[in-house]
Write a protein that holds these residues in place. Structure first.
Motif, PDB file in Angstrom:
ATOM      1  N   THR A 173      -2.155  11.731   3.910  1.00  0.00           N
ATOM      2  CA  THR A 173      -3.173  10.965   4.881  1.00  0.00           C
ATOM      3  C   THR A 173      -3.190   9.824   4.678  1.00  0.00           C
ATOM      4  OG1 THR A 173      -4.624  12.730   3.683  1.00  0.00           O
ATOM      5  CG2 THR A 173      -5.830  11.344   4.862  1.00  0.00           C
ATOM      6  N   GLY A 174      -3.192   8.577   5.626  1.00  0.00           N
ATOM      7  CA  GLY A 174      -3.258   7.073   5.737  1.00  0.00           C
ATOM      8  C   GLY A 174      -2.258   7.038   5.754  1.00  0.00           C
ATOM      9  N   VAL A 184       0.745  10.517  10.751  1.00  0.00           N
ATOM     10  CA  VAL A 184      -0.748  10.412  10.859  1.00  0.00           C
ATOM     11  C   VAL A 184      -1.535   9.170   9.962  1.00  0.00           C
ATOM     12  CG1 VAL A 184      -1.377  12.741   9.896  1.00  0.00           C
ATOM     13  CG2 VAL A 184      -0.598  11.207   8.205  1.00  0.00           C
ATOM     14  N   GLY A 185      -0.578   7.695  10.827  1.00  0.00           N
ATOM     15  CA  GLY A 185      -1.340   6.170  10.646  1.00  0.00           C
ATOM     16  C   GLY A 185      -0.415   5.739   9.768  1.00  0.00           C
ATOM     17  N   GLY A 186       0.995   6.123   9.279  1.00  0.00           N
ATOM     18  CA  GLY A 186       1.513   5.499   8.418  1.00  0.00           C
ATOM     19  C   GLY A 186       3.315   5.130   9.016  1.00  0.00           C
ATOM     20  N   TYR A 214       7.318  16.293   2.963  1.00  0.00           N
ATOM     21  CA  TYR A 214       6.473  16.567   3.571  1.00  0.00           C
ATOM     22  C   TYR A 214       5.642  15.159   3.561  1.00  0.00           C
ATOM     23  CZ  TYR A 214       2.875  19.819   6.004  1.00  0.00           C
ATOM     24  OH  TYR A 214       2.321  20.006   7.377  1.00  0.00           O
ATOM     25  N   LEU A 215       5.079  14.670   2.586  1.00  0.00           N
ATOM     26  CA  LEU A 215       4.076  14.445   2.504  1.00  0.00           C
ATOM     27  C   LEU A 215       4.218  12.449   2.616  1.00  0.00           C
ATOM     28  CD1 LEU A 215       3.542  14.061  -1.755  1.00  0.00           C
ATOM     29  CD2 LEU A 215       1.782  13.995   0.142  1.00  0.00           C
ATOM     30  N   GLY A 251       0.806  -1.207  -0.125  1.00  0.00           N
ATOM     31  CA  GLY A 251       0.719   0.528   0.524  1.00  0.00           C
ATOM     32  C   GLY A 251       1.087   1.736  -0.075  1.00  0.00           C
ATOM     33  N   VAL A 252       2.666   0.786   0.162  1.00  0.00           N
ATOM     34  CA  VAL A 252       2.670   2.343  -0.065  1.00  0.00           C
ATOM     35  C   VAL A 252       2.937   2.713  -1.521  1.00  0.00           C
ATOM     36  CG1 VAL A 252       4.551   2.637   0.608  1.00  0.00           C
ATOM     37  CG2 VAL A 252       3.779   1.925   1.994  1.00  0.00           C
TER      38      VAL A 252
END
Length: 411
Positions: free
Chosen positions: A342-343, A348-350, A336-337, A162-163
């Motif tokens: 997100t996710g 933030v969850g990763g 920054y990403l 998922g990356v």
């Protein structure tokens, strides 16, 4: 994506992104000397003419690959796109070609700001054509056309991870690519006569503000344009808001630095801050919540305002701060990403994997673009010459190279 509404947005977005290159011309044109404004703007318009033709002839064919191991697509696979134009679904396909052309055009045009006041127009066009062919077209394939960057997450972590590298609208392919090339050319051409802090002032500040406004206007097509490929265009709201918010926050960040450092917030600083925010949000526009976008913009404004001073400390003459805004802003937005996407972002969850693929992609493009651009620029300088003579620079590049003046003042 072939619904009338999607097609209407596609042609609108294409026009918006094309307008960004004249926006660059105005932005850069106001920042240079009055005797260089025609030359500066002609570099952008020359890029439109040359790169659009090359993209249609073979660039689009090079911008997609069949496997991540390929460097670029076969330029002769559909030379001139006669097969694509005659095939099924050509209406939608050709719109995609036109939209992609505008990205190639502005990437090349952005580089010109690093060599303002001192470059030969013919030599610039040779560089632009070669760089587009070996610099932009292959990198576009890497990022969006099935290449190694597009598949980096799968290659490193497997199909179920998922990356993957996130670069929605061109942090790597456009801004890091152009910024690294600009640094290379600034080194090859050397410093302008009298180069030192504070000696070279913008000749037309309103022209620069007009350019920044056109860029911001066109950037909504730049960031949100690809949503025409989605059936419901479901991401356009988030992208549009982030394009507005990050840019506004970057203006505040930049002028705050100016106020602290110099005691005054300037209009050129506000315009530069806007561009820095637009650059930073480009890769991230579809993958940040609005709050994280505001933070990205504010930090980008601060970071780029500080970074533009590097040329005086390190001794390279990047005339119009392409490195400080596009290279630094593009790198910051891309990395920054890895923290706030997100996710998948680290906070933030990763986990660290998102930051890892972002960094590999960003620095891979940076190194490749710098090396290729340095070789092209050095070869041109040592053969036909890239830089005008000192005497011509003092006389004014507009009259010497183009036989025109930006402002014909008569009694």
């Amino acid at each position: 994506m072939d619904a009338p509404g999607n097609i209407s947005w596609a042609i609108t977005a294409t026009a918006l992104v094309l307008l960004m290159t004249p926006g660059v011309a105005f932005f850069y044109g106001g920042l240079v000397k009055a005797k260089s404004v025609v030359s500066m703007m002609m570099m952008s318009f020359g890029s439109i003419g040359l790169v659009a033709v090359l993209w249609i002839l073979f660039g689009f064919s090079m911008s997609a690959v069949e496997s991540p191991a390929q460097f670029a697509g076969n330029p002769f696979a559909d030379f001139g796109l006669s097969n694509l134009a005659a095939g099924d679904g050509s209406n939608v396909a050709l719109l995609g070609v036109a939209y992609g052309a505008t990205f190639a055009i502005i990437t090349v045009a952005l580089i010109s700001g690093a060599i303002a006041d001192r470059a030969k127009f013919g030599s610039w066009l040779i560089f632009a054509g070669v760089f587009a062919t070996v610099g932009y077209f292959p990198v576009a394939a890497w990022v969006w056309g099935g290449g190694w960057i597009m598949n980096l997450g799968t290659t490193l972590f497997g199909e179920d991870s998922g990356v993957g590298v996130i670069d929605y609208a061109g942090g790597t392919a456009v801004h890091i690519n152009a910024g690294a090339a600009a640094l290379a050319l600034a080194i090859v051409l050397g410093k302008r006569i009298g180069f030192q802090k504070g000696i070279l002032k913008p000749h037309n500040v309103p022209l620069t503000l007009l350019g920044a406004a056109l860029l911001w206007f066109g950037w909504f097509g730049f960031n949100a344009g690809a949503e025409w490929l989605a059936e419901d265009m479901g991401g356009v709201g988030l992208i549009g808001l982030n394009t507005l918010g990050a840019t506004a926050a970057a203006i505040l960040g930049w002028i705050l630095v100016e106020r602290i450092k110099d005691g005054k917030a300037t209009s050129v600083g506000a315009a530069s801050g806007a561009v820095a925010g637009l650059v930073a949000i480009t890769p991230a526009c579809a993958n940040l919540t609005p709050g994280w976008s505001l933070l990205l913009g504010a930090l980008a404004g601060v970071l780029c305002a500080v970074a533009v001073e590097l040329k005086f400390r390190l001794g390279f003459d990047d005339s119009l701060d392409v490195v400080g805004i596009h290279l630094v802003g593009g790198l910051f937005g891309t990395l920054y990403l890895g923290l706030f996407a997100t996710g998948t972002g680290l906070f933030v969850g990763g986990d660290i994997r998102q930051l890892a693929v972002q960094a590999i992609a960003a620095f891979g493009v940076l190194i490749y673009s710098f090396v290729v651009s340095f070789i092209i620029g050095f070869a041109i300088e040592k053969t036909i010459g890239f830089r005008i003579t000192n005497e011509d620079e003092i006389a004014g590049v507009d009259l010497v190279v183009h036989g025109e003046e930006g402002y014909a003042l008569v009694d």
